[in-house]
Design a protein around this motif. Structure first.
Motif, PDB file in Angstrom:
ATOM      1  N   GLY A  40      56.748  12.296  20.267  1.00 55.30           N
ATOM      2  CA  GLY A  40      56.480  13.313  21.284  1.00 55.30           C
ATOM      3  C   GLY A  40      55.832  14.559  20.705  1.00 55.30           C
ATOM      4  N   LEU A  49      52.258  13.701  20.135  1.00 53.79           N
ATOM      5  CA  LEU A  49      51.529  13.704  21.398  1.00 53.79           C
ATOM      6  C   LEU A  49      51.233  15.126  21.861  1.00 53.79           C
ATOM      7  CD1 LEU A  49      50.446  12.209  23.951  1.00 53.79           C
ATOM      8  CD2 LEU A  49      52.757  12.442  24.878  1.00 53.79           C
ATOM      9  N   VAL A  50      52.238  15.986  21.797  1.00 54.42           N
ATOM     10  CA  VAL A  50      52.055  17.381  22.217  1.00 54.42           C
ATOM     11  C   VAL A  50      51.006  18.066  21.352  1.00 54.42           C
ATOM     12  CG1 VAL A  50      53.181  19.645  22.343  1.00 54.42           C
ATOM     13  CG2 VAL A  50      54.349  17.629  23.236  1.00 54.42           C
ATOM     14  N   THR A  98      47.429  16.732  22.177  1.00 52.93           N
ATOM     15  CA  THR A  98      46.894  17.196  23.463  1.00 52.93           C
ATOM     16  C   THR A  98      46.628  18.690  23.457  1.00 52.93           C
ATOM     17  OG1 THR A  98      49.134  17.290  24.375  1.00 52.93           O
ATOM     18  CG2 THR A  98      47.834  15.328  24.867  1.00 52.93           C
ATOM     19  N   TYR A 143      53.779  17.611  28.411  1.00 50.49           N
ATOM     20  CA  TYR A 143      54.344  16.545  27.583  1.00 50.49           C
ATOM     21  C   TYR A 143      55.469  17.037  26.665  1.00 50.49           C
ATOM     22  CZ  TYR A 143      50.163  13.903  28.917  1.00 50.49           C
ATOM     23  OH  TYR A 143      49.170  13.268  29.606  1.00 50.49           O
ATOM     24  N   SER A 144      55.645  18.332  26.542  1.00 47.88           N
ATOM     25  CA  SER A 144      56.682  18.858  25.645  1.00 47.88           C
ATOM     26  C   SER A 144      58.089  18.461  26.066  1.00 47.88           C
ATOM     27  CB  SER A 144      56.567  20.380  25.543  1.00 47.88           C
ATOM     28  OG  SER A 144      56.887  20.976  26.788  1.00 47.88           O
ATOM     29  N   ILE A 147      59.086  15.517  26.402  1.00 44.89           N
ATOM     30  CA  ILE A 147      59.458  14.295  25.678  1.00 44.89           C
ATOM     31  C   ILE A 147      60.216  14.613  24.389  1.00 44.89           C
ATOM     32  CG2 ILE A 147      58.588  12.194  24.558  1.00 44.89           C
ATOM     33  CD1 ILE A 147      56.250  12.302  26.608  1.00 44.89           C
TER      34      ILE A 147
END
Length: 163
Positions: free
Chosen positions: A107, A110-111, A114, A132-133, A135
């Motif tokens: 996660g 991902l953060v 992005t 997304y944070s 996650i």
């Protein structure tokens, strides 16, 4: 630690209730503006989507803490008490491994990607990294709940002289 977890659980519960109320208001306004005003709002659709993401992922952490998640304990109940504790300990370790590796570390990756790529939501203009944070945040909560569950399982076993 139990007082801190109780406080976290209460805050999580209130946050989830607030987000549920917000999604009801948002979707109600979307329906009203689409059918009564004949001018649908694109912002409410996107906001409802983001709220649903946060409710689902934070709700998973809350369900894990309150043991409201789906579980198949048919085979577990057929074991003796000592074996049940060992299997529960194994399950907690596996859940913690998943939460740490996939949700927290994956996660965070991902953060950061992005945010670095500056992905922006279409209607609201928010950076998707902040959406997304949830996650890694939820993964950290699940990890904390796992640690507490492991501690309780170990202290129960040690107190009864079973482990």
């Amino acid at each position: 630690m139990s007082h801190l977890l109780h406080l976290i659980c209460q805050l999580l519960e209130k946050l989830l209730m607030f987000m549920m109320a917000a999604i009801v208001v948002t979707v109600s306004w979307q329906v009203f503006s689409r059918f009564a005003l004949r001018a649908p709002s694109s912002i409410t659709e996107e906001l409802a989507r983001f709220l649903l993401i946060w409710i689902g992922i934070l709700g998973a952490a809350y369900a894990y803490k309150t043991r409201a998640h789906l579980g198949l304990d048919l085979f577990l109940e057929k074991l003796n008490i000592q074996a049940q504790r060992k299997v529960r300990l194994l399950i907690e370790v596996l859940v913690m491994f998943f939460a740490l590796s996939i949700m927290v570390f994956g996660g965070i990756s991902l953060v950061s990607i992005t945010l670095e790529l500056n992905q922006i939501s279409a209607a609201m203009g928010w950076q998707m990294g902040w959406i997304y944070s949830v996650i890694p945040f939820s993964g950290a909560l699940i990890t904390l709940f796992c640690i507490n569950n492991i501690k309780q399982l170990l202290f129960q076993s040690v107190a009864k002289g079973e482990l």
